[in-house]
Design a protein around this motif. Structure first.
Motif, short mmCIF file in Angstrom:
data_model
loop_
_atom_site.label_atom_id
_atom_site.label_comp_id
_atom_site.label_asym_id
_atom_site.label_seq_id
_atom_site.Cartn_x
_atom_site.Cartn_y
_atom_site.Cartn_z
N TRP A 28 0.80 -1.23 0.00
CA TRP A 28 0.00 0.00 0.00
C TRP A 28 0.82 1.26 0.00
O TRP A 28 0.31 2.34 -0.14
CB TRP A 28 -1.04 0.00 1.10
CG TRP A 28 -0.60 0.37 2.47
CD1 TRP A 28 0.35 1.29 2.83
CD2 TRP A 28 -1.15 -0.12 3.68
NE1 TRP A 28 0.43 1.38 4.18
CE2 TRP A 28 -0.48 0.54 4.73
CE3 TRP A 28 -2.16 -1.03 3.98
CZ2 TRP A 28 -0.78 0.27 6.05
CZ3 TRP A 28 -2.45 -1.27 5.29
CH2 TRP A 28 -1.77 -0.63 6.31
N ARG A 29 2.11 1.16 0.18
CA ARG A 29 2.88 2.39 0.23
C ARG A 29 3.70 2.58 -1.04
O ARG A 29 3.62 3.61 -1.69
CB ARG A 29 3.78 2.37 1.47
CG ARG A 29 4.34 3.72 1.79
CD ARG A 29 4.38 4.01 3.27
NE ARG A 29 5.23 5.16 3.52
CZ ARG A 29 6.51 5.06 3.86
NH1 ARG A 29 7.06 3.88 4.01
NH2 ARG A 29 7.22 6.14 4.05
N TYR A 32 1.97 3.54 -4.64
CA TYR A 32 1.42 4.89 -4.67
C TYR A 32 2.52 5.94 -4.65
O TYR A 32 2.48 6.93 -5.39
CB TYR A 32 0.49 5.07 -3.46
CG TYR A 32 -0.23 6.37 -3.48
CD1 TYR A 32 -1.41 6.51 -4.20
CD2 TYR A 32 0.26 7.48 -2.79
CE1 TYR A 32 -2.08 7.72 -4.24
CE2 TYR A 32 -0.40 8.69 -2.82
CZ TYR A 32 -1.58 8.80 -3.55
OH TYR A 32 -2.24 9.99 -3.58
N GLU A 36 2.96 8.73 -7.59
CA GLU A 36 2.82 10.16 -7.32
C GLU A 36 4.11 10.94 -7.49
O GLU A 36 4.11 12.13 -7.69
CB GLU A 36 2.36 10.35 -5.86
CG GLU A 36 0.92 10.05 -5.65
CD GLU A 36 0.01 10.98 -6.43
OE1 GLU A 36 -0.18 12.11 -5.98
OE2 GLU A 36 -0.48 10.57 -7.49
N GLY A 265 2.25 -2.69 -7.93
CA GLY A 265 1.77 -1.57 -8.74
C GLY A 265 1.17 -2.05 -10.05
O GLY A 265 0.14 -1.55 -10.50
N PHE A 269 -2.69 -0.63 -10.34
CA PHE A 269 -3.06 0.52 -11.18
C PHE A 269 -3.87 0.18 -12.42
O PHE A 269 -4.82 0.90 -12.74
CB PHE A 269 -1.83 1.36 -11.51
CG PHE A 269 -1.20 1.96 -10.29
CD1 PHE A 269 -1.98 2.56 -9.31
CD2 PHE A 269 0.16 1.93 -10.10
CE1 PHE A 269 -1.42 3.10 -8.16
CE2 PHE A 269 0.75 2.46 -8.96
CZ PHE A 269 -0.05 3.05 -7.98
N SER A 278 -9.81 6.35 -8.57
CA SER A 278 -8.41 6.78 -8.43
C SER A 278 -7.77 6.10 -7.22
O SER A 278 -8.39 5.94 -6.18
CB SER A 278 -8.31 8.29 -8.35
OG SER A 278 -9.16 8.74 -7.35
N PRO A 279 -6.52 5.73 -7.39
CA PRO A 279 -5.85 5.00 -6.32
C PRO A 279 -5.57 5.90 -5.11
O PRO A 279 -5.41 7.11 -5.25
CB PRO A 279 -4.54 4.55 -6.97
CG PRO A 279 -4.33 5.46 -8.12
CD PRO A 279 -5.66 5.93 -8.56
N THR A 280 -5.50 5.31 -3.93
CA THR A 280 -5.16 6.06 -2.73
C THR A 280 -3.97 5.37 -2.10
O THR A 280 -3.54 4.33 -2.57
CB THR A 280 -6.31 5.99 -1.71
OG1 THR A 280 -6.72 4.62 -1.62
CG2 THR A 280 -7.46 6.86 -2.10
N GLN A 281 -3.45 5.95 -1.01
CA GLN A 281 -2.38 5.21 -0.34
C GLN A 281 -2.79 4.92 1.09
O GLN A 281 -3.74 5.48 1.60
CB GLN A 281 -1.07 5.98 -0.41
CG GLN A 281 -0.81 6.94 0.72
CD GLN A 281 0.66 7.36 0.73
OE1 GLN A 281 1.56 6.57 0.46
NE2 GLN A 281 0.90 8.62 1.04
N LEU A 285 -6.46 2.36 0.69
CA LEU A 285 -6.28 1.68 -0.60
C LEU A 285 -6.82 0.26 -0.53
O LEU A 285 -7.58 -0.16 -1.39
CB LEU A 285 -4.79 1.64 -1.00
CG LEU A 285 -4.51 0.74 -2.21
CD1 LEU A 285 -5.07 1.34 -3.49
CD2 LEU A 285 -3.02 0.48 -2.39
#
Ligand code: PHE
Length: 449
Positions: A28-29, A32, A36, A265, A269, A278-281, A285
């Protein structure tokens, strides 16, 4: 004296160490952060951090553990008697126990979602209900704790069996399963209509986004993701046989860890792009965004179950390694059996986990340094103890430990070339301490970049 436990095979060494490295941070980190912060450009920087800082420090920890042949708490008492260097081990024991205090709670959330997916509830909800569902669950007093306790039992069943029959065997089963699920998911994600848009988000290089802050963030992520600075690799290193080649093991583990982060990823994605979300972190997520996507997919139940089992396995093998640091210490130091030692550490972690789980409900108003327990354990362990431990480790191995001892440990049965040795040493002596100092000053806000 009874023989010290060892990982029986080289595959077992890799499976257990990759098991520690691959965790929620990869899922999850990392994806993203990469998406970004410049996509392909971030990837290049991240891989450099892993090669230049990660692998040398992994070698340093492995070398201390294997040379000392004991737990993280005692290792430096053996190698540097009558000095204060063993504080590195104590920092590791404290930091890994504190990390468990919140990591177990998040792992518990993952298990709840496996349960909800199995019951078929997760993908019949509307988008609002999915968001509410996560908040209601998280703020419940008992339900999250039930899962923390079930995970404690699972950890106990594995760890109490010992290094070879417990940790190694479980990792040998779970890690291939993790890769298999990941590959199936990636295969599916790449056939979706949004595949190229998703891959673009992850890989398209944008060097204009790279600044000092991004580089520091990449370094911090490399440390956390490779489980460096917590005594885990000292502890695991003490279970390596003399035939295990340390630089090669460091390289293999790091590359597999990076691979999982990138594939996470590649899985996430294209899926989010294809379903227009839209993806979140962070926790949202996996507990909000992805369930919203799964429910639009063909056979939602299958994908939801596969995904949460994947995340659960990644989290479980990480918690095992975090537990092992303190359990090895108290079982050897106080001559307790493994089972007793496991029960004591698990009782401590249970208490910490209760505090951090209740930070979302009845204890939400209890704050220390204006943080609730959950955030406090995270901040104090990952932002303070981890860099301090990593820094002292680099200074000890780079400047205090006898060069010939370090070199000998790197070349036990196969010679490490003198160029490679010099590169590793240079990083440990110069690059790592400076880099860690900058990360520390920047995350604590003392220095702003
Ligand atoms: N490396 C794990 C991850 O990426 C987390 C972890 C940190 C595990 C520290 C053990 C020690 O999520």
């Amino acid at each position: 004296m009874s023989k010290r436990a060892q990982f029986a095979t080289k595959i077992g060494v890799i499976a257990a160490t990759v098991g520690s490295a691959v965790g929620l941070g990869n899922i999850w980190r990392f994806p993203y952060m990469a998406g970004e912060n410049g996509g392909g450009a971030f990837l290049v920087i991240y891989i450099c951090c892993v090669l230049v800082l990660g692998i040398p420090l992994m070698c340093a920890e492995f070398a201390i553990g294997r040379k000392a042949q004991t737990n993280a708490g005692r290792a430096l008492k053996v190698l540097a008697p009558n000095s204060a260097w063993h504080i590195i081990g104590y920092i590791g024991i404290l930091a890994s126990t504190l990390i468990l205090g919140y990591y177990m709670v998040i792992s518990g959330w993952v298990v709840e979602y496996i349960y909800q997916a199995l019951k078929g509830e997760l993908f019949t909800m509307s988008a609002d209900v999915i968001t509410n569902n996560f908040n209601t669950f998280k703020t419940d007093v008992w339900r999250p704790l039930v899962w923390v306790f079930s995970l404690l039992v699972i950890n106990y069943l594995i760890i109490s069996r010992g290094v070879t029959k417990g940790i190694e065997k479980a990792s040998n089963i779970m890690m291939p399963l993790l890769f298999l699920i990941l590959l199936v998911f990636c295969g599916y994600a790449l056939t979706l209509p949004g595949a190229s848009e998703g891959l673009n988000y992850l890989f398209n290089p944008d060097f204009s986004k790279i600044d000092g802050g991004v580089v520091l963030a990449a370094m911090g992520q490399a440390f956390f993701s490779l489980s460096i600075g917590l005594g885990i690799l000292i502890t695991y290193g003490s279970y390596f046989k003399r035939e295990v080649n340390l630089p090669r093991t460091g390289l293999t583990v790091s590359l597999l860890d990076v691979l999982v982060a990138i594939l996470a990823g590649v899985m996430i994605f294209p899926i989010t792009a294809s379903f227009g979300i839209s993806p979140t972190q962070g926790p949202d997520l996996i507990f909000v965004t992805l369930p919203n996507v799964f429910k639009q997919m063909f056979m939602p139940g299958l994908w939801a179950i596969l995904f949460f089992v994947f995340a659960g396995v990644a989290a479980l093998t990480s918690t095992i390694s975090l537990f092992e640091v303190a359990i090895a210490y108290i079982s050897e130091e106080f001559k307790l059996g493994r089972k007793k030692a496991s029960l004591i550490i698990m009782a401590i972690v249970a208490m910490l986990s209760i505090l951090s789980s209740l930070s979302f409900s009845v204890l939400s108003e209890v704050k220390l340094f204006s943080m609730n327990f959950f955030d406090l354990f995270d901040y104090f362990s990952a932002n303070i103890l981890l860099p301090v431990g990593g820094f002292l480790l680099a200074i000890y191995v780079g400047w205090v430990m006898k060069k010939k001892d370090f070199r000998a440990e790197l070349s036990r049965t196969e010679e490490t070339s003198s160029l490679l040795y010099k590169l590793i040493l240079f990083s440990i002596q110069f690059i790592a301490p400076v880099a860690i100092l900058f990360i520390f000053l920047s995350i604590t806000g003392i220095f702003k970049i």
